[in-house]
Design an enzyme around this catalytic site. Structure first.
Site, PDB file in Angstrom:
ATOM      1  N   ASP A 203      76.653  83.480  82.375  1.00  0.00           N
ATOM      2  CA  ASP A 203      75.588  83.989  81.520  1.00  0.00           C
ATOM      3  C   ASP A 203      76.141  85.187  80.749  1.00  0.00           C
ATOM      4  O   ASP A 203      77.324  85.539  80.894  1.00  0.00           O
ATOM      5  CB  ASP A 203      74.363  84.356  82.353  1.00  0.00           C
ATOM      6  CG  ASP A 203      73.056  84.268  81.570  1.00  0.00           C
ATOM      7  OD1 ASP A 203      73.106  84.141  80.327  1.00  0.00           O
ATOM      8  OD2 ASP A 203      71.985  84.359  82.195  1.00  0.00           O
TER       9      ASP A 203
ATOM     10  N   HIS B 217      74.343  80.565  78.781  1.00  0.00           N
ATOM     11  CA  HIS B 217      73.503  81.532  78.074  1.00  0.00           C
ATOM     12  C   HIS B 217      72.899  80.905  76.821  1.00  0.00           C
ATOM     13  O   HIS B 217      73.610  80.311  75.999  1.00  0.00           O
ATOM     14  CB  HIS B 217      74.314  82.756  77.663  1.00  0.00           C
ATOM     15  CG  HIS B 217      73.553  83.714  76.786  1.00  0.00           C
ATOM     16  ND1 HIS B 217      72.524  84.493  77.256  1.00  0.00           N
ATOM     17  CD2 HIS B 217      73.651  83.978  75.452  1.00  0.00           C
ATOM     18  CE1 HIS B 217      72.030  85.219  76.269  1.00  0.00           C
ATOM     19  NE2 HIS B 217      72.691  84.911  75.157  1.00  0.00           N
TER      20      HIS B 217
ATOM     21  N   HIS C  92      64.965  89.129  82.602  1.00  0.00           N
ATOM     22  CA  HIS C  92      64.008  88.087  82.232  1.00  0.00           C
ATOM     23  C   HIS C  92      64.223  86.891  83.152  1.00  0.00           C
ATOM     24  O   HIS C  92      65.188  86.849  83.917  1.00  0.00           O
ATOM     25  CB  HIS C  92      64.168  87.661  80.758  1.00  0.00           C
ATOM     26  CG  HIS C  92      65.474  86.999  80.452  1.00  0.00           C
ATOM     27  ND1 HIS C  92      66.634  87.699  80.214  1.00  0.00           N
ATOM     28  CD2 HIS C  92      65.812  85.683  80.376  1.00  0.00           C
ATOM     29  CE1 HIS C  92      67.628  86.859  79.981  1.00  0.00           C
ATOM     30  NE2 HIS C  92      67.156  85.628  80.079  1.00  0.00           N
TER      31      HIS C  92
ATOM     32  N   GLU D 189      66.472  83.538  87.646  1.00  0.00           N
ATOM     33  CA  GLU D 189      67.543  82.576  87.411  1.00  0.00           C
ATOM     34  C   GLU D 189      68.571  82.588  88.543  1.00  0.00           C
ATOM     35  O   GLU D 189      69.143  81.554  88.889  1.00  0.00           O
ATOM     36  CB  GLU D 189      68.210  82.880  86.067  1.00  0.00           C
ATOM     37  CG  GLU D 189      67.305  82.579  84.890  1.00  0.00           C
ATOM     38  CD  GLU D 189      67.834  83.120  83.572  1.00  0.00           C
ATOM     39  OE1 GLU D 189      69.064  83.115  83.369  1.00  0.00           O
ATOM     40  OE2 GLU D 189      67.015  83.561  82.743  1.00  0.00           O
TER      41      GLU D 189
END
Length: 275
Positions: free
Chosen positions: A8, A61, A117, A135
């Site tokens: 990411d 990502h 997030h 995540e």
């Protein structure tokens, strides 16, 4: 040995702002270069531990088209583009010996955490069997469902703590200390890469000591959504209903893989705007 490195962007050393992670912003190219360099450091560490390992690197990502293919270590293969099965974990299968998460970030609502997030700004929280997962947890549990341990995670200190809470044995590398959503005390990128290379080699060598994160079904799942429009769309999916507060939808899944796929679907529905 087969290994998957999921990369990411928000948790990469030096990155603190969306201008460095968003393709439409001015500093994105610099962010891509930092991201690719950290991926290379982890590839190098994995191959230090086992020069014969098969290494897949999953761009994880946004668009999944961020890593610079021509700059990636040529000994690895790149998983790129979307949509794709398993999303951030594309390339993972039952033959994978371990997964490594690079540049990950803390979940929505936690902090301080750099660019925190969960999937997108429309997902406020995901709770699986009563436990809030971002995540990091969602992907670690999907790997665990296939018997694959997450042996390494890098990101800010909050991201490292999030996985340590779930799997204390995992090796973590905090490449920055979060001061807020868009601020951190960060390592020099070269220092971060040196630490990542050493940690990746150590994590692969210790993989037998690190258990997979296993969540067994049936599982009750709650998802808090920011938009009433998304809730309306979500309840069109069989088995999904409104529950609890006005922002919450819920469903019961027979196993974690089914729950994971449905959570990914809800995240995609959250990106649809009213006509």
């Amino acid at each position: 040995m087969k290994l998957l490195i999921s990369v990411d962007m928000e948790g990469i050393s030096g990155i603190v702002h969306s201008s460095e992670t968003n393709p439409e912003r001015y500093d994105y190219q610099r962010g891509r270069e930092l991201m690719t360099a950290e991926a290379n450091a982890v590839v190098a560490g994995v191959l230090d531990a086992d020069p014969t390992a098969e290494v897949l690197v999953a761009d994880a990502h946004g668009t999944f088209r961020n890593l610079l293919p021509e700059q990636l270590d040529r000994r690895a293969r790149l998983v790129r583009g979307k949509p794709r099965a398993l999303n951030m974990l594309a390339g993972l299968d039952e033959e994978t010996d371990a997964a490594l998460f690079v540049g990950y970030h803390v979940r929505a609502g936690e902090g301080p955490g750099v660019l925190a997030h969960t999937m997108n700004g429309e997902i406020l929280d995901v709770r699986v069997a009563g436990r809030s997962l971002g995540e990091i947890g969602l992907n670690a549990a999907m790997a665990g469902h296939r018997g694959v341990p997450v042996v390494l995670l890098s990101g800010d200190d909050a991201a490292c703590a999030e996985l340590t809470d779930l799997v204390p044995e995992t090796v973590t590398v905090a490449v920055k200390e979060a001061l807020g959503m868009a601020a951190a005390v960060t390592l020099h990128p070269e220092e971060a890469r040196d630490r990542l290379r050493r940690a990746a080699a150590d994590a692969v060598a210790r993989r037998a000591e690190i258990p997979p994160l296993a969540l067994t079904g049936p599982l009750d799942v709650e998802v808090d959504l920011a938009s009433p429009h998304t809730i309306d769309l979500a309840t069109l999916v069989p088995g999904v209903s409104r529950a609890g507060g006005a922002r919450t939808v819920t469903f019961t899944s027979p196993d974690y893989a089914t729950a994971y796929r449905l959570i990914l679907l809800l995240a995609q529905l959250a990106m649809i705007k009213p006509a």
